[in-house]
Write a protein that holds these residues in place. Structure first.
Motif, PDB file in Angstrom:
ATOM      1  N   SER A   1     -48.056 -27.379   6.762  1.00 40.10           N
ATOM      2  CA  SER A   1     -47.151 -28.303   7.620  1.00 40.10           C
ATOM      3  C   SER A   1     -45.859 -27.668   7.608  1.00 40.10           C
ATOM      4  O   SER A   1     -45.310 -27.515   8.825  1.00 40.10           O
ATOM      5  CB  SER A   1     -47.074 -29.495   7.195  1.00 40.10           C
ATOM      6  N   VAL A   2     -45.358 -27.338   6.415  1.00 38.87           N
ATOM      7  CA  VAL A   2     -44.005 -26.722   6.588  1.00 38.87           C
ATOM      8  C   VAL A   2     -43.872 -25.428   7.364  1.00 38.87           C
ATOM      9  O   VAL A   2     -43.084 -25.246   8.239  1.00 38.87           O
ATOM     10  CB  VAL A   2     -43.573 -26.376   4.987  1.00 38.87           C
ATOM     11  N   LEU A   3     -45.043 -24.409   6.946  1.00 39.16           N
ATOM     12  CA  LEU A   3     -45.053 -22.972   7.728  1.00 39.16           C
ATOM     13  C   LEU A   3     -45.032 -23.161   9.132  1.00 39.16           C
ATOM     14  O   LEU A   3     -44.749 -22.439  10.128  1.00 39.16           O
ATOM     15  CB  LEU A   3     -46.057 -22.336   7.137  1.00 39.16           C
ATOM     16  N   SER A   4     -46.034 -24.309   9.505  1.00 40.61           N
ATOM     17  CA  SER A   4     -46.296 -24.540  11.008  1.00 40.61           C
ATOM     18  C   SER A   4     -45.159 -25.048  11.781  1.00 40.61           C
ATOM     19  O   SER A   4     -44.639 -24.490  12.918  1.00 40.61           O
ATOM     20  CB  SER A   4     -47.535 -25.522  11.260  1.00 40.61           C
ATOM     21  N   ALA A   5     -44.217 -25.659  11.178  1.00 40.51           N
ATOM     22  CA  ALA A   5     -42.983 -26.509  11.633  1.00 40.51           C
ATOM     23  C   ALA A   5     -41.998 -25.255  11.917  1.00 40.51           C
ATOM     24  O   ALA A   5     -41.447 -25.201  12.862  1.00 40.51           O
ATOM     25  CB  ALA A   5     -42.536 -27.559  10.751  1.00 40.51           C
ATOM     26  N   ILE A   6     -41.957 -24.423  10.809  1.00 37.83           N
ATOM     27  CA  ILE A   6     -41.020 -23.530  11.120  1.00 37.83           C
ATOM     28  C   ILE A   6     -41.455 -22.363  12.234  1.00 37.83           C
ATOM     29  O   ILE A   6     -40.702 -21.983  13.093  1.00 37.83           O
ATOM     30  CB  ILE A   6     -40.820 -22.312   9.621  1.00 37.83           C
TER      31      ILE A   6
ATOM     32  N   GLN B   1     -34.572 -31.158   7.817  1.00 37.20           N
ATOM     33  CA  GLN B   1     -35.048 -32.397   7.331  1.00 37.20           C
ATOM     34  C   GLN B   1     -36.277 -32.816   7.450  1.00 37.20           C
ATOM     35  O   GLN B   1     -37.013 -33.171   6.552  1.00 37.20           O
ATOM     36  CB  GLN B   1     -33.992 -33.383   8.341  1.00 37.20           C
ATOM     37  N   SER B   2     -37.139 -32.153   8.720  1.00 42.04           N
ATOM     38  CA  SER B   2     -38.498 -32.467   8.611  1.00 42.04           C
ATOM     39  C   SER B   2     -39.503 -31.845   7.615  1.00 42.04           C
ATOM     40  O   SER B   2     -40.370 -32.215   7.280  1.00 42.04           O
ATOM     41  CB  SER B   2     -38.899 -32.082   9.935  1.00 42.04           C
ATOM     42  N   ILE B   3     -38.917 -30.681   7.101  1.00 44.41           N
ATOM     43  CA  ILE B   3     -39.892 -30.117   6.232  1.00 44.41           C
ATOM     44  C   ILE B   3     -39.246 -30.406   4.782  1.00 44.41           C
ATOM     45  O   ILE B   3     -39.663 -29.687   3.559  1.00 44.41           O
ATOM     46  CB  ILE B   3     -39.854 -28.617   6.266  1.00 44.41           C
TER      47      ILE B   3
ATOM     48  N   LYS C   1     -32.010 -25.999  13.438  1.00 45.56           N
ATOM     49  CA  LYS C   1     -32.196 -25.715  12.088  1.00 45.56           C
ATOM     50  C   LYS C   1     -31.953 -27.016  11.270  1.00 45.56           C
ATOM     51  O   LYS C   1     -32.922 -27.147  10.202  1.00 45.56           O
ATOM     52  CB  LYS C   1     -31.316 -24.669  11.385  1.00 45.56           C
ATOM     53  N   ALA C   2     -31.233 -27.940  11.458  1.00 48.11           N
ATOM     54  CA  ALA C   2     -30.874 -29.002  10.645  1.00 48.11           C
ATOM     55  C   ALA C   2     -31.982 -30.037  10.836  1.00 48.11           C
ATOM     56  O   ALA C   2     -32.324 -30.529   9.838  1.00 48.11           O
ATOM     57  CB  ALA C   2     -29.399 -29.669  10.994  1.00 48.11           C
ATOM     58  N   VAL C   3     -32.435 -29.944  11.824  1.00 48.85           N
ATOM     59  CA  VAL C   3     -33.598 -31.060  12.018  1.00 48.85           C
ATOM     60  C   VAL C   3     -34.924 -30.408  11.590  1.00 48.85           C
ATOM     61  O   VAL C   3     -35.594 -31.078  10.732  1.00 48.85           O
ATOM     62  CB  VAL C   3     -33.765 -31.062  13.745  1.00 48.85           C
ATOM     63  N   LEU C   4     -35.194 -29.075  11.557  1.00 51.85           N
ATOM     64  CA  LEU C   4     -36.271 -28.471  10.932  1.00 51.85           C
ATOM     65  C   LEU C   4     -35.904 -28.837   9.570  1.00 51.85           C
ATOM     66  O   LEU C   4     -37.050 -29.113   8.899  1.00 51.85           O
ATOM     67  CB  LEU C   4     -36.302 -27.120  11.297  1.00 51.85           C
TER      68      LEU C   4
END
Lengths: 142, 73
Positions: A42-47, A136-138, A131-134
């Motif tokens: 999930s983290v890698l996909s979001a990035i 936070q999401s991960i 970047k901040a939103v990302l």
């Protein structure tokens, strides 16, 4: 009759407690590895999804300095390619484990390597709202 | 997801055992073991399914990243 029903109720309650108490330990090491891999994915996909939207010159990308310059995009993509490859290797390894098998040390090592690649990719992203939103999401990776 | 159709007969046995008020402690322990085995097998299949999804999507994304690594300015 009343006594029998009471004993029956106690027996059922005891069984329910025994089953429920065992539920937490039912997953085992394979389940723990699976949760770790799904989470890492999930983290890698979001990035990847976020970074692809930020590449300078692409439709919808922000202007400099908030966009990702192409040379940096290549670097990030290289990190992500490596991370996804490691993830596939670990997932295949965990999938092949029979029930009750201890978690192989290799899976832990791979997850540590993936985490290091995530950090490197995040460091290359320009600071800004995306970047901040990302981050936070991960879960706070910066 | 727990397959209730598999757990149904076990629940019925528990209820029957309880209603007769028998001293079948060993039976009860065996039933708990069966319960746990059913739940564990469900978890194993569910984890396998999740891992297969991860493998498929990670492979697809790896290919995208490999292509993007060669992106031109």
């Amino acid at each position: 009759m009343l006594r029998t029903n009471k004993r029956g109720a106690i027996l059922i309650a005891a069984l329910a407690l025994l089953v429920l108490s065992g539920c937490a330990s039912l997953g085992g090491p394979r389940h723990v590895s699976t949760v770790g891999l799904v989470s890492a994915h999930s983290v890698l996909s979001a990035i990847q999804d976020t970074e692809m939207r930020l590449v300078c010159g692409r439709q919808g990308a922000p202007a400099a300095p908030l966009c990702v310059p192409v040379p940096t995009h290549r670097q990030i993509s290289a990190h992500l390619e490596q991370a996804f490859a490691l993830e596939v290797r670990a997932a295949m390894l965990v999938r092949s484990l029979p029930p009750g098998t201890p978690q192989p040390a290799e899976v832990v090592t791979i997850l540590v390597q993936v985490n290091a690649l995530v950090r490197q990719a995040m460091e290359l992203l320009p600071d800004g709202k995306d970047k901040a939103v990302l981050a936070q999401s991960i879960g706070g990776q910066k | 997801m727990i397959d209730l159709s598999k757990l149904g007969p076990l629940i019925q046995q528990v209820v029957t055992l309880g209603s007769i008020g028998g001293n079948g402690l060993q039976t009860a322990i065996a039933l708990v073991a069966q319960f746990k085995a059913v739940l564990a097998s469900q978890g194993y299949e569910s984890d396998t399914s999740e891992l297969e999804k991860v493998i498929a999507d990670a492979s697809r994304r790896q290919a995208i990243a490999a292509k993007e690594k060669e992106a031109e300015a």
